[in-house]
Design a protein around this motif. Sequence first.
Motif, PDB file in Angstrom:
ATOM      1  N   HIS A  44      33.882  61.282  58.844  1.00 47.58           N
ATOM      2  CA  HIS A  44      32.446  61.475  59.084  1.00 47.58           C
ATOM      3  C   HIS A  44      31.767  61.714  57.749  1.00 47.58           C
ATOM      4  O   HIS A  44      32.424  62.017  56.747  1.00 47.58           O
ATOM      5  N   VAL A  49      28.086  61.390  63.981  1.00 43.31           N
ATOM      6  CA  VAL A  49      28.815  60.150  64.259  1.00 43.31           C
ATOM      7  C   VAL A  49      30.188  60.220  63.587  1.00 43.31           C
ATOM      8  O   VAL A  49      30.274  60.602  62.418  1.00 43.31           O
ATOM      9  N   ASN A  51      33.215  57.893  62.219  1.00 43.50           N
ATOM     10  CA  ASN A  51      33.533  56.510  61.838  1.00 43.50           C
ATOM     11  C   ASN A  51      35.031  56.326  62.058  1.00 43.50           C
ATOM     12  O   ASN A  51      35.817  57.205  61.690  1.00 43.50           O
ATOM     13  N   CYS A  69      37.259  48.626  64.488  1.00 38.87           N
ATOM     14  CA  CYS A  69      36.539  49.685  63.794  1.00 38.87           C
ATOM     15  C   CYS A  69      35.256  49.973  64.541  1.00 38.87           C
ATOM     16  O   CYS A  69      34.806  49.185  65.373  1.00 38.87           O
ATOM     17  N   PHE A  71      32.284  53.360  65.739  1.00 37.42           N
ATOM     18  CA  PHE A  71      31.624  54.657  65.664  1.00 37.42           C
ATOM     19  C   PHE A  71      31.797  55.399  66.978  1.00 37.42           C
ATOM     20  O   PHE A  71      31.888  54.771  68.032  1.00 37.42           O
ATOM     21  N   ARG A  73      30.030  58.573  69.182  1.00 38.29           N
ATOM     22  CA  ARG A  73      28.905  59.498  69.310  1.00 38.29           C
ATOM     23  C   ARG A  73      29.123  60.368  70.536  1.00 38.29           C
ATOM     24  O   ARG A  73      29.806  59.958  71.480  1.00 38.29           O
TER      25      ARG A  73
END
Length: 162
Positions: A44, A49, A51, A69, A71, A73
């Motif tokens: 992060h 978020v 990553n 890959c 994100f 949330r």
Amino acid sequence: SVELNPVLLPLDWLLGTWESDEPGEGCFPSIKPFHYTETLHFSHVGQPVINFMFNAFHAESKKPMHRECGFIRMQPGTNKVAFIIAQNSGLVEIEEGELTAQQLSLQSQAVARISFAREPHVQQISRVFQLRPDGKLEQTVSMATDNQELMQHLHITYRRSS
Ligand code: HEM
């Protein structure tokens, strides 16, 4: 290093790098069962978020294979979690679900793909991440395609490497 955004505190156990401790198992009714290794990175930059990068390799040849890959949330004040994912096969997806204790259960809400993606097309994905009491992380992925109902494709466990 930047402080973790408080929205993500419920997911702090995920952060860092994880390596498969023994080869994961892949299966599906239409394919030959296979083994693979995988490294997961969750990081992060202070935003609300996470990553992530998941890189899978052939268990014997170590050749790069599947890669994802995206994100992660969380809806503030809830246990609702969303994954925004791009896969090297040309698939993109939104998965949503819930965090209960240290288990994440996710179902695809939207799946899209490049026009020349290989068939059969993926129609649905569901996955579970679980931090086990022994400190290992476990991931199970099921999918449905044009030809198959929702069925397990992957199972793997990881140990924390940093
Ligand atoms: C096959 C999807 C992750 C390795 C397949 C197939 C699909 C698929 C649709 C073809 C099934 C069929 O022909 O009926 C996905 C999705 C993934 C994922 C949606 C993630 C959510 C992985 C990972 C590996 C992997 C992490 C690890 C190396 C394979 C292999 C095959 C396969 C070896 C069989 C050979 C081939 O069709 O390439 N996968 N996969 N997959 N997958 Fe995955």
